[in-house]
Design a protein around this motif. Sequence first.
Motif, PDB file in Angstrom:
ATOM      1  N   LEU A   2      70.173  74.588  89.474  1.00 29.65           N
ATOM      2  CA  LEU A   2      70.264  74.741  91.141  1.00 29.65           C
ATOM      3  C   LEU A   2      72.043  74.579  91.029  1.00 29.65           C
ATOM      4  O   LEU A   2      72.798  73.951  90.330  1.00 29.65           O
ATOM      5  CB  LEU A   2      70.035  73.386  91.639  1.00 29.65           C
ATOM      6  CG  LEU A   2      70.462  73.133  92.986  1.00 29.65           C
ATOM      7  CD1 LEU A   2      70.077  74.256  94.026  1.00 29.65           C
ATOM      8  CD2 LEU A   2      69.815  71.902  93.729  1.00 29.65           C
ATOM      9  N   ALA A  43      68.916  78.591  93.456  1.00 28.10           N
ATOM     10  CA  ALA A  43      67.951  77.619  92.964  1.00 28.10           C
ATOM     11  C   ALA A  43      67.116  78.378  91.870  1.00 28.10           C
ATOM     12  O   ALA A  43      66.158  79.148  92.456  1.00 28.10           O
ATOM     13  CB  ALA A  43      67.335  77.017  94.094  1.00 28.10           C
ATOM     14  N   TRP A 102      62.856  73.301  93.167  1.00 24.83           N
ATOM     15  CA  TRP A 102      64.063  72.684  93.839  1.00 24.83           C
ATOM     16  C   TRP A 102      63.380  72.532  95.458  1.00 24.83           C
ATOM     17  O   TRP A 102      63.103  73.441  95.831  1.00 24.83           O
ATOM     18  CB  TRP A 102      65.414  73.290  93.652  1.00 24.83           C
ATOM     19  CG  TRP A 102      65.659  73.377  92.368  1.00 24.83           C
ATOM     20  CD1 TRP A 102      65.674  74.668  91.241  1.00 24.83           C
ATOM     21  CD2 TRP A 102      66.142  72.322  91.461  1.00 24.83           C
ATOM     22  NE1 TRP A 102      65.967  74.120  90.106  1.00 24.83           N
ATOM     23  CE2 TRP A 102      66.702  72.797  90.126  1.00 24.83           C
ATOM     24  CE3 TRP A 102      66.651  71.025  91.749  1.00 24.83           C
ATOM     25  CZ2 TRP A 102      67.269  72.375  89.034  1.00 24.83           C
ATOM     26  CZ3 TRP A 102      67.292  70.317  90.638  1.00 24.83           C
ATOM     27  CH2 TRP A 102      67.585  71.009  89.386  1.00 24.83           C
TER      28      TRP A 102
END
Length: 190
Positions: A86, A55, A111
């Motif tokens: 991601l 991420a 994220w």
Amino acid sequence: QPDRVVVLLLEADAQTTVVAESVGPGWQSLLAMQFADPCMEHPEFDRHQPIQVTAKADLQGRETQDNEAESCYSQLLNQFQVQANLVVPIFYEDQRWGLLIAHHCQAPRQWQALEIELLQQLAAQVSIAIRQAELYQQAQRELAERNQAEAELRISEERLQLSLEGSGNGIWNWTIATGEMYFSPAWLEM
């Protein structure tokens, strides 16, 4: 709410193809794009090391500039307007098949754990779908082969029947194990 989600097929010799995509309005489509991954040539990249879930919150920031491979990916993704991404691997029969990737293009993005977990679950479902699709294709091939063999057998039987009728010969068959007997009409007449 990512701006783009892609399924990337990893092929031999660092070739990749975007095989599925969902892209928001105003962002470049990558569907069916095929390209060689230039970043795999860096010494830091080990093509045999398994790809982990990654991420990246800010691809233009300092976190991606620490090594050559990360910098290469940052430059590659910059071409596609990606600010954050991601990446979740998709496995098929214990081998890496491809990647499920979410792109955020508007700005950097932190994220969340829930988003990462959701993408991992989706990657698992894609893996199952790939297996089902392969089994379906295999069944279709086997069905086509069976239909072809049956058609050839029917033609062969028709030719044998015509030959027997034309020659006036008859045939009979006795299967000892089951006691079944077969008599052709010409044999019965004889």
